[in-house]
Design a protein around this motif. Sequence first.
Motif, short mmCIF file in Angstrom:
data_model
loop_
_atom_site.label_atom_id
_atom_site.label_comp_id
_atom_site.label_asym_id
_atom_site.label_seq_id
_atom_site.Cartn_x
_atom_site.Cartn_y
_atom_site.Cartn_z
N PHE A 1 28.59 16.86 -28.24
CA PHE A 1 29.35 17.92 -27.57
C PHE A 1 29.81 17.49 -26.18
O PHE A 1 30.98 17.67 -25.81
N LEU A 2 28.90 16.92 -25.39
CA LEU A 2 29.25 16.52 -24.03
C LEU A 2 30.35 15.46 -24.02
O LEU A 2 31.26 15.50 -23.18
N MET A 3 30.27 14.51 -24.94
CA MET A 3 31.28 13.46 -25.00
C MET A 3 32.65 14.03 -25.38
O MET A 3 33.67 13.66 -24.79
N ILE A 4 32.69 14.94 -26.35
CA ILE A 4 33.96 15.54 -26.75
C ILE A 4 34.51 16.44 -25.65
O ILE A 4 35.70 16.37 -25.30
N PHE A 5 33.64 17.27 -25.08
CA PHE A 5 34.07 18.21 -24.04
C PHE A 5 34.65 17.48 -22.84
O PHE A 5 35.63 17.92 -22.23
N SER A 6 34.05 16.34 -22.51
CA SER A 6 34.52 15.57 -21.35
C SER A 6 35.92 15.02 -21.54
O SER A 6 36.60 14.65 -20.57
N GLN A 7 36.39 14.95 -22.80
CA GLN A 7 37.71 14.41 -23.08
C GLN A 7 38.76 15.48 -23.39
O GLN A 7 39.91 15.35 -22.98
N PRO B 1 29.79 12.41 -14.56
CA PRO B 1 28.51 11.70 -14.54
C PRO B 1 27.44 12.31 -15.44
O PRO B 1 26.65 11.58 -16.04
N VAL B 2 27.41 13.63 -15.57
CA VAL B 2 26.28 14.26 -16.26
C VAL B 2 26.29 13.97 -17.75
O VAL B 2 25.23 13.86 -18.38
N GLN B 3 27.47 13.80 -18.34
CA GLN B 3 27.51 13.47 -19.77
C GLN B 3 26.74 12.19 -20.06
O GLN B 3 25.98 12.11 -21.05
N PHE B 4 26.90 11.18 -19.20
CA PHE B 4 26.21 9.90 -19.42
C PHE B 4 24.73 10.00 -19.09
O PHE B 4 23.90 9.37 -19.74
N VAL B 5 24.40 10.77 -18.05
CA VAL B 5 22.99 10.94 -17.68
C VAL B 5 22.23 11.58 -18.84
O VAL B 5 21.19 11.07 -19.29
N VAL B 6 22.73 12.72 -19.32
CA VAL B 6 22.03 13.45 -20.38
C VAL B 6 21.98 12.64 -21.67
O VAL B 6 20.93 12.50 -22.30
N ALA B 7 23.11 12.06 -22.07
CA ALA B 7 23.15 11.32 -23.33
C ALA B 7 22.24 10.09 -23.32
O ALA B 7 21.68 9.72 -24.35
N SER B 8 22.06 9.48 -22.15
CA SER B 8 21.25 8.26 -22.08
C SER B 8 19.76 8.55 -21.96
O SER B 8 18.95 7.63 -22.09
N LEU C 1 23.35 6.62 -29.11
CA LEU C 1 24.45 6.56 -28.15
C LEU C 1 25.72 6.00 -28.79
O LEU C 1 26.83 6.36 -28.39
N THR C 2 25.55 5.13 -29.77
CA THR C 2 26.72 4.63 -30.50
C THR C 2 27.47 5.78 -31.14
O THR C 2 28.70 5.90 -31.03
N ILE C 3 26.73 6.66 -31.81
CA ILE C 3 27.37 7.79 -32.51
C ILE C 3 28.04 8.73 -31.52
O ILE C 3 29.21 9.10 -31.68
N SER C 4 27.31 9.12 -30.47
CA SER C 4 27.89 10.08 -29.51
C SER C 4 29.06 9.47 -28.74
O SER C 4 30.08 10.13 -28.54
N THR C 5 28.93 8.21 -28.33
CA THR C 5 30.01 7.56 -27.58
C THR C 5 31.22 7.32 -28.48
O THR C 5 32.36 7.32 -28.01
N LEU C 6 30.97 7.14 -29.77
CA LEU C 6 32.08 7.02 -30.71
C LEU C 6 32.94 8.27 -30.69
O LEU C 6 34.18 8.19 -30.71
N PHE C 7 32.30 9.43 -30.62
CA PHE C 7 33.05 10.69 -30.55
C PHE C 7 33.86 10.74 -29.25
O PHE C 7 34.98 11.27 -29.23
#
Length: 450
Positions: free
Chosen positions: A256-262, A363-370, A382-388
């Motif tokens: 969600f965070l990765m998609i929302f950020s884009q 910044p927070v998307q990467f902090v939380v996801a990592s 992280l591969t799956i989420s960053t792929l999105f």
Amino acid sequence: MNLKIVFIAFAAALAGFLFGFDTAVISGTVALVKAQFDLSDAGIGWFVSSALVGAISGVVFSGYLSDKYGRKLMLIISGLLFFISAMGCAISGSFTELVLYRLLGGVAFGIASMVSPLYISEISPAHVRGKLVSVYQLAITAGILIAYFSNYWTSVVHQDGGMDGFVFEFLYKDEYWRGMFANEVFPVLLFLGCLLFIPQSPRWLMIHGSKEKAKQIAERYKIEYDQPVHKEEKEQMNFFQLIRGVYKRPMYIAIFLMIFSQICGINAIIYYGPTILNEAGFTLGDALGGQVTIGFVNVLFTFVAIYTIDKWGRKPLLRFGALGVILSLLMISLMFFIGGSFDSYVIVGILLFIACYAFSLGPVQFVVASEIFPTSIRGRALTISTLFLWVTNAIVGQVFPMILAGFNAPLTFLLFALVCMPGIWIIKKYIPETKGKSLEEIERFWNEKF
């Protein structure tokens, strides 16, 4: 704060700098490349989004390879690919060749976008992990800003001349978009040099059985870690467990965070900033200067995130930032709709948008996801989420110029605002606060709750 850890985080975060530079350098070349190769709007969309397609490829294999061969090796590979891409774009003889090198650069920042925050999170103490992972986002914004300066400087050199020789003529006079790409070589060399002095992640070494080496590195650099998930557990983890098992909630949060950020349109502004400002009546030179201002605001408000993320927490920054992003998009849409003298206020709305994004979603998307996944599956998760992230990024990069041309600027930014609105509710209801917790404590939280 441990200066050795700060240096390690800085070195790894330079991957973010290159990611930001490579992402933003394209904005100064769009109009020039379009004119030189007589491209349609769809062609320009492909020129911009080709690197994003490469990024998707980079993300797909980087998680598996970073889990198998280590985070450091993948950072080195990304640096080498950045170098080849920058030089290749600068000397490309055709549009096809240019796109191929952009694809290669995309592979590089696909790797960097996944491995760099992952590595930083694994070497950071819990009480400053938010700050140090946010340095990665700061490096991205700094790379974006320096790319804007670099593009602006290249355009000035092109107009003024002042240097002679074949290299100058080729890169900065006749087709000066080539010089914009070539300038990336210098930070790439700095990145590769710094990587020579950073260690492997002790958490990665632990789950691969190198306990003694992990202990030595942890003691030398004062890296804190607990016992990771047992190796047998690691072997049992598979893709379906990531999306349906104990860790499905963190998996969905990261996606969600990765998609929302884009979908909020951040990279539409980064990639097409001069085009947007041209729509508002700015000349190309003024638009490039406006991009520098945008870059300054981006860096400045990322410092706000670094200062507050380990004090206020991740969730408050996400909520306030998301609200500010939506209101800013509505303001941009309204200024374009009113038109006339109000067109000049579009830049104000863009700066507010960048400020809100920079202290929150960026910044927070990467902090939380990592930090929400256990070490044993962190790379694959992280591969799956960053792929999105990159799929959404590529879609936005491809369709934005067509939407802008087919509809108009007011409707385009109104659409961004509308699709973002449900995000505030999702953040409030589903994202937990992870401030001050070790990676192992977060892992135990998911195991106990689900």
